[in-house]
Each structure stands twice: as C-alpha cells, then as structure tokens.
Design an enzyme around this catalytic site. Structure first.
Site, mmCIF file in Angstrom:
data_model
loop_
_atom_site.group_PDB
_atom_site.id
_atom_site.type_symbol
_atom_site.label_atom_id
_atom_site.label_comp_id
_atom_site.label_asym_id
_atom_site.label_seq_id
_atom_site.Cartn_x
_atom_site.Cartn_y
_atom_site.Cartn_z
ATOM 1 N N LYS A 278 3.311 -10.989 -14.171
ATOM 2 C CA LYS A 278 3.653 -10.179 -12.962
ATOM 3 C C LYS A 278 4.790 -9.166 -13.300
ATOM 4 O O LYS A 278 4.978 -8.104 -12.482
ATOM 5 C CB LYS A 278 3.808 -10.781 -11.732
ATOM 6 C CG LYS A 278 2.428 -11.564 -11.053
ATOM 7 C CD LYS A 278 1.352 -10.269 -10.892
ATOM 8 C CE LYS A 278 -0.060 -10.997 -10.653
ATOM 9 N NZ LYS A 278 -0.909 -10.250 -11.417
ATOM 10 N N PRO B 148 7.226 -15.769 -15.990
ATOM 11 C CA PRO B 148 6.034 -14.877 -16.536
ATOM 12 C C PRO B 148 4.728 -15.562 -16.492
ATOM 13 O O PRO B 148 3.815 -14.839 -17.232
ATOM 14 C CB PRO B 148 6.690 -14.976 -18.163
ATOM 15 C CG PRO B 148 7.567 -16.125 -18.087
ATOM 16 C CD PRO B 148 8.397 -16.247 -16.923
ATOM 17 N N TYR C 234 -4.157 -20.731 -21.200
ATOM 18 C CA TYR C 234 -2.878 -21.390 -20.523
ATOM 19 C C TYR C 234 -3.134 -22.719 -20.456
ATOM 20 O O TYR C 234 -4.155 -23.226 -20.192
ATOM 21 C CB TYR C 234 -3.044 -21.058 -19.158
ATOM 22 C CG TYR C 234 -2.312 -19.422 -18.695
ATOM 23 C CD1 TYR C 234 -1.358 -19.431 -18.373
ATOM 24 C CD2 TYR C 234 -3.330 -18.350 -18.976
ATOM 25 C CE1 TYR C 234 -0.633 -17.960 -18.309
ATOM 26 C CE2 TYR C 234 -2.974 -17.007 -18.869
ATOM 27 C CZ TYR C 234 -1.332 -16.862 -18.508
ATOM 28 O OH TYR C 234 -1.051 -15.518 -18.087
ATOM 29 N N TYR D 201 -4.567 -12.297 -10.392
ATOM 30 C CA TYR D 201 -4.101 -12.233 -11.761
ATOM 31 C C TYR D 201 -4.508 -10.837 -12.490
ATOM 32 O O TYR D 201 -3.561 -10.118 -12.937
ATOM 33 C CB TYR D 201 -5.171 -13.190 -12.637
ATOM 34 C CG TYR D 201 -4.638 -13.137 -14.154
ATOM 35 C CD1 TYR D 201 -3.500 -14.035 -14.539
ATOM 36 C CD2 TYR D 201 -4.791 -12.305 -15.301
ATOM 37 C CE1 TYR D 201 -3.050 -14.327 -15.760
ATOM 38 C CE2 TYR D 201 -4.292 -12.367 -16.381
ATOM 39 C CZ TYR D 201 -3.434 -13.452 -16.680
ATOM 40 O OH TYR D 201 -2.820 -13.557 -17.989
ATOM 41 N N HIS E 65 -9.293 -7.476 -21.558
ATOM 42 C CA HIS E 65 -9.534 -8.652 -21.481
ATOM 43 C C HIS E 65 -10.223 -9.069 -20.138
ATOM 44 O O HIS E 65 -9.696 -8.579 -19.183
ATOM 45 C CB HIS E 65 -8.344 -9.506 -21.387
ATOM 46 C CG HIS E 65 -7.906 -9.928 -22.839
ATOM 47 N ND1 HIS E 65 -6.885 -11.003 -23.261
ATOM 48 C CD2 HIS E 65 -7.885 -9.049 -23.800
ATOM 49 C CE1 HIS E 65 -6.917 -10.840 -24.541
ATOM 50 N NE2 HIS E 65 -7.033 -9.867 -25.167
#
Length: 395
Positions: A301, A297, A205, A389, A76
């Site tokens: 991580k 979550p 998100y 990220y 991704h």
C-alpha cells in the site's frame, strides 16, 4: 541572495509522490518547482515497492507517464497464500469484478516520471541543501534552500511536502499542531533481489513455523524475495546461500523444486512500522506520501497511498487555480486520512495474519491458523481481502 521569484506550487521531494504531483499539475497547466536534497542517481537507487493498484495506474496515465508501464508491467489477477504447507489462490480479478494489480518496480516508475519531466523542460533542483518551508500559515509562503553554496528563496501559493518520513516539511510543523500514531513491529524484512525467473507467476505470501516469506518479482527475469527476520539481524549476517536455504525451508515442496537461485544484486533489511500524522494540511503546506504515513509492506500500500494523496492534492490545486475554489484544499486532509486509515488497517491485518509473533504465544498462532482457513474457504472473506488488495476507489 538572488531576487525572490514566484512559482504557484513548490514541491519538496523528487520521489514518486513529488514527481507524480508535478506531472499532474503540469498537465493541468500549473507551473511547479521540485526541490530534492539528494542526487537523481540516489533517488533512482532506492529499492522499494513494485505492486500498483488501479488508482495508481490511472494517475500515471493521466500524468502522461504510463506508456512504459503499460508495455512492460505485469498484470497480476491473483495472489497465493501459503500456510500449513499448502498454497491457496485468491482470485483478485474474479472477486472484484475484473480488477487487477500491476507489478512494476518503483525504480522504473520513478525513471519514467523523471524522463517525462525532463522532456517537458520542467524545473527540478537536485542536491538542494537546507530546504526551509516558511510562512505557510499566511497568504505568501516561501521556501529557502541552498544550491552550490548559494542561497535561494522561492515564493509560492502552496507547498507540497512529498519529502518522506525523515523530511523537513513535517519536521517544520510545531509539535502541538500535529498528532502522531505509530506501531513498531518486532521484526524486519530481509530482502534479496536477483536476476532469476520468479518462482511463481503470481506473488506468494507464506506463513510458516519459521516465519513469513514473500516471493515477489520485478519482471519475468528479475525476482524479489523477502524473509521475516529479527530486528537484531544485520545484512552481513546473511550470505546469499544462507538466504536461499532459509527461503526454501519456508516454501511448499513445489515452490522449492521450482526455485531458481543466483547471486544477489541487492540485499537489505527494512524494519516494519505503521505510522500516521494528523492532520495532513497546515495552512498552505500539505503533506503527502511517506511524509504523512508509513505502512508495513505486507499489503503493498505504501506507493499506492502516496499516489492517491497526490491525486487528491492535484485535483484540489486545479480547482483552486481554475475555479478559485478552496473546497478541495479545505477537505484534502479529511479525504486522504479516510483512505489512509483503511490502508493502515488492511496492512496491519495482513502483517498480523502472515507473520510469526512468538511473544504472543500459542493462542495467537492457533487464531492465525483459524483465520487463514476461514479466509480461503469463505467467498465473503476472500472478497474482502481482494477488494482491499486491488485498492479502494478514490472518493
């Protein structure tokens, strides 16, 4: 009781952290024993994270357990943030000089590690009852456990506590020697897994007036979705139909149109918390993974922090056994905690940014809106998100 035996490293916990540590040590020629209170099937039944950072991928390959991941994991290069009814892409790959994350389920990762350990003929004791780390402040620590009604004791050089938040290793430490930092969030995540194609090629998100939502995946044919729900909600309150209906309400029109629904194959509610225990070393006992820290979550991580912990710990043990150096073990806690607190900060920030906090009032909501708008229109802000990220490098 059988005569005591000696193993250089006893690892408590056969989740991803313990299994990865065991395999890294094996590759370095260091014998180890893993003790797990649950069955292997139970360990594999845990539905957890599915996004791997570069550090985690590299460690799995170093451990000789990355072949299946490399064949089947999904690269991704970005994520999408949905707010005010529109999606905005964060180009992880372009903003970080070519880095990316990989979507690969924890169940598959755990199975891979179990398989390579079994193929190497390494010892794992499942359903080990009443595990007790002892004498870890001295030169000869030992671990006691029961198996099939028989008491066993293993002497070792080091004990690695990879046994999770509720494990015995942290619980064995005197309260005055350890400090806990914790934040409990006023909501949980209702998760649903289904054998349906993902709604998007990349994770979405979503910040909506109705609450947070996350569109994730495990493969091209298996999806994982989450909804922010009150802590008072129970899984039985949510039918599959009710879940899909609520998810649609939190998505943009294009995603609603593309969403493919189906029966759930797993559904659960997880509360969100931030937690850190300091320090992470007590004599010859070391904490790693969820035994030492928990992150919400939102920032993906948890598994990656566990991997970096055992990366530091394996290097420390290798340096000790090969070079008789204690530098790695002496600085283990400090090195881990620097990385842990950066991940805690990022996960807290992502959680605060994307979820509804009705108790905070309208001011908080307006600040969220301004932050999100700034984030997607500022290259510097987008780069900061992307760097965190994909994961910071191990020092």
């Amino acid at each position: 009781m059988p005569s005591p035996k000696h193993v250089p490293v006893v690892i408590v916990g056969a989740g991803p952290a313990g299994l990865l540590l065991g395999q890294l040590l094996y590759q370095a020629g260091i014998d180890n024993l893993i003790l797990e209170q649950r069955s292997a099937d139970y360990v594999l039944s845990r539905i957890r994270a599915g996004v791997l950072e570069q550090v985690s991928m590299d460690l799995l390959r170093e451990a000789g357990a990355g072949a299946h991941m490399d064949r089947h994991g999904l690269h991704h290069h970005g994520i999408e943030l949905l707010f005010a009814g529109q999606r905005h892409r964060i180009d992880l790959h372009g903003l970080t000089g070519g880095k990316y994350v990989m979507v690969y389920g924890q169940t598959e990762l755990t199975r891979d590690l179990m398989q390579v350990r079994a193929e190497a003929g390494l010892a794992t004791v499942y359903e080990a009852a009443h595990v007790q780390p002892r004498d870890y402040d001295g030169e000869q620590p030992r671990v006691r456990y029961e198996k099939d009604g028989e008491l066993h004791e293993v002497r070792c050089d080091f004990i690695a506590g990879c046994d999770g938040f509720h494990g015995v290793c942290r619980a064995s430490i005197a309260p005055e020697r350890i400090r806990h930092y914790e934040k409990i969030y006023p909501f949980g995540w209702l998760g649903l897994m289904s054998d349906t194609p993902p709604v998007s090629k990349e994770l979405i998100y979503a910040n909506s007036e109705r609450g947070f939502a996350l569109c994730s995946q495990r493969s091209l044919t298996r999806s994982r979705y989450y909804l922010q729900v009150p802590l008072t909600d129970k899984v039985e309150d949510w039918s599959d139909e009710a879940f899909w209906d609520e998810l649609r309400r939190r998505l943009d029109p294009e995603a609603r149109e593309q969403l493919v629904t189906g029966p759930s194959i797993e559904k659960s509610i997880a509360p969100l918390r931030s937690f850190v225990a300091e320090p992470m070393r007590f004599g010859r006992l070391f904490l790693a993974g969820d035994a030492a820290h928990i992150v919400p979550p939102t920032g993906a991580k948890g598994l990656n922090l566990a991997a970096s912990d055992v990366g530091y710990l394996s290097r420390a043990f290798v340096d000790y056994f090969r070079n008789k150096s204690t530098q790695g073990i002496d600085h283990y806690s400090e090195r881990c905690l620097k990385r842990v607190w950066k991940a805690e900060r990022f996960s807290w920030w992502m959680t605060s940014l994307m979820h509804n906090f009705p108790e905070e009032g309208a001011f908080h909501t307006k600040v969220q809106e301004a932050e999100l708008d700034y984030l997607v229109h500022s290259r510097a802000a987008s780069t900061s998100l992307a760097e965190n990220y994909v994961g910071l490098p191990m020092a």
